[in-house]
Motif scaffolding. Sequence first.
Motif, short mmCIF file in Angstrom:
data_model
loop_
_atom_site.label_atom_id
_atom_site.label_comp_id
_atom_site.label_asym_id
_atom_site.label_seq_id
_atom_site.Cartn_x
_atom_site.Cartn_y
_atom_site.Cartn_z
N ARG A 52 0.84 -1.18 0.00
CA ARG A 52 0.00 0.00 0.00
C ARG A 52 0.88 1.23 0.00
N SER A 53 0.32 2.36 -0.38
CA SER A 53 1.09 3.58 -0.22
C SER A 53 0.26 4.61 0.53
N TYR A 54 0.93 5.39 1.29
CA TYR A 54 0.27 6.38 2.14
C TYR A 54 0.96 7.73 2.00
N ASN A 55 0.18 8.79 2.04
CA ASN A 55 0.74 10.13 2.11
C ASN A 55 0.33 10.75 3.44
N PHE A 56 1.31 11.17 4.18
CA PHE A 56 1.00 11.76 5.48
C PHE A 56 1.59 13.16 5.60
N LYS A 57 0.84 14.03 6.22
CA LYS A 57 1.35 15.35 6.55
C LYS A 57 1.74 15.36 8.03
N ASN A 98 9.86 3.17 3.65
CA ASN A 98 9.22 1.90 3.42
C ASN A 98 9.05 1.18 4.75
N ILE A 99 7.83 0.77 5.04
CA ILE A 99 7.64 -0.01 6.27
C ILE A 99 6.92 -1.29 5.91
N GLY A 100 7.64 -2.39 6.00
CA GLY A 100 7.04 -3.71 5.72
C GLY A 100 6.32 -3.76 4.39
N GLY A 101 6.93 -3.22 3.35
CA GLY A 101 6.35 -3.27 2.01
C GLY A 101 5.38 -2.14 1.72
N LYS A 102 5.10 -1.32 2.73
CA LYS A 102 4.22 -0.18 2.49
C LYS A 102 5.06 1.05 2.20
N ARG A 103 4.65 1.76 1.14
CA ARG A 103 5.38 2.99 0.80
C ARG A 103 4.74 4.18 1.48
N ILE A 104 5.55 4.91 2.21
CA ILE A 104 5.04 6.06 2.94
C ILE A 104 5.71 7.31 2.40
N SER A 105 4.91 8.30 2.06
CA SER A 105 5.47 9.58 1.67
C SER A 105 5.09 10.60 2.75
N ILE A 164 16.37 10.27 15.78
CA ILE A 164 15.48 10.93 14.80
C ILE A 164 14.78 9.92 13.87
N GLU A 165 15.58 9.01 13.30
CA GLU A 165 14.98 8.00 12.41
C GLU A 165 13.91 7.19 13.15
N GLU A 166 14.27 6.77 14.37
CA GLU A 166 13.34 5.96 15.17
C GLU A 166 12.04 6.72 15.41
N MET A 167 12.20 8.00 15.69
CA MET A 167 11.04 8.83 16.00
C MET A 167 10.08 8.90 14.80
N PHE A 168 10.60 9.18 13.63
CA PHE A 168 9.73 9.29 12.44
C PHE A 168 9.15 7.92 12.07
N LEU A 169 9.93 6.88 12.28
CA LEU A 169 9.46 5.54 11.97
C LEU A 169 8.27 5.17 12.86
N GLU A 170 8.43 5.39 14.14
CA GLU A 170 7.38 5.04 15.09
C GLU A 170 6.12 5.86 14.82
N LEU A 171 6.31 7.14 14.54
CA LEU A 171 5.15 8.00 14.25
C LEU A 171 4.45 7.51 12.99
N SER A 172 5.23 7.13 11.98
CA SER A 172 4.63 6.65 10.73
C SER A 172 3.80 5.40 10.98
N ILE A 199 -0.15 4.98 10.11
CA ILE A 199 -0.69 3.91 9.26
C ILE A 199 -1.85 3.22 10.00
N GLU A 200 -1.61 2.94 11.25
CA GLU A 200 -2.62 2.29 12.08
C GLU A 200 -3.92 3.10 12.08
N LYS A 201 -3.78 4.40 12.30
CA LYS A 201 -4.93 5.29 12.34
C LYS A 201 -5.64 5.35 10.99
N ALA A 202 -4.85 5.39 9.92
CA ALA A 202 -5.43 5.45 8.57
C ALA A 202 -6.24 4.18 8.31
N ARG A 203 -5.71 3.06 8.77
CA ARG A 203 -6.42 1.79 8.58
C ARG A 203 -7.73 1.77 9.35
N GLU A 204 -7.66 2.23 10.59
CA GLU A 204 -8.88 2.27 11.40
C GLU A 204 -9.93 3.13 10.72
N ALA A 205 -9.49 4.29 10.21
CA ALA A 205 -10.43 5.20 9.55
C ALA A 205 -11.03 4.54 8.32
#
Length: 220
Positions: A9-14, A55-62, A162-170, A174-180
């Motif tokens: 899947r791909s996701y765009n997040f602000k 990329n998180i587990g095959g999901k593309r995140i922008s 920093i990397e860990e922080m953005f990764l965890e937030l992403s 994703i979780e929230k987007a799925r719930e929605a």
Amino acid sequence: MGESTSGSRSYNFKVVLLGEGCVGKTSLLLRYVEDKFNDKHITTLQAAFLNKRINIGGKRISLSIWDTAGQERFHALGPIYYRASNGAILVYDITDEDSFQKVKKWVKELKKMLGSDISLTIAGNKVDLEKQRNVSVEDAEQYAESVGAQHFHTSAKHNKGIEEMFLELSQRMIEKAREAEQEKMAVGNTNNVMVVDDEVDPVEHNGGSRCCGGGATTSS
Ligand code: G3D
Ligand code: MG
């Protein structure tokens, strides 16, 4: 060349960066996206946001990561800045207690305006200056937990956390987007129920009250 992209899947997040002036928001952004620190153009960065693809587990995140142009120094950051954001990183400087209090104000405002639609992260930046720490780790972490935010210790200078922080937030976004999405599907399913419109006006053919154009005069 089959498109067997099942599960991908791909996701765009602000994501918005918020916090007092000088806590290191621009530095965190430039470190994360361009791996630079104290670059000459740092304070003149005028771009509203920078993009980062992960990329998180095959999901593309922008990620579109929004930085202020310094307006926070004049208390002039309005809802237009954080509108429609999926995540916020609230930054304070661990050597500056005031900047931590400012984070609390931002959390209140974001919760009031966006409710739980937004995923929150609190970043205690400049941990390379640990000796000058003025914000207790326990206080900060406890506060973060109490408002449902994650807390990270970062240093833009030493590229820490920093990397860990953005990764965890992403991952949370994703979780929230799925719930929605699932909620939307659940609501969408009610469309299968047939709607019977029983408010159709019965047409009257009693020849009595005719409207529109007349012309049907009866002569004898
Ligand atoms: P802002 O965008 O929140 O206003 P900046 O903050 O990114 O412009 O950073 C403000 C100052 O803090 C800069 O120093 C920057 O180099 C410094 N800084 C940012 N992150 C860190 C960090 O992790 N550790 C340390 N020690 N300093 C940091 P100047 O001197 O340019 O004002
Ligand atoms: Mg800045």
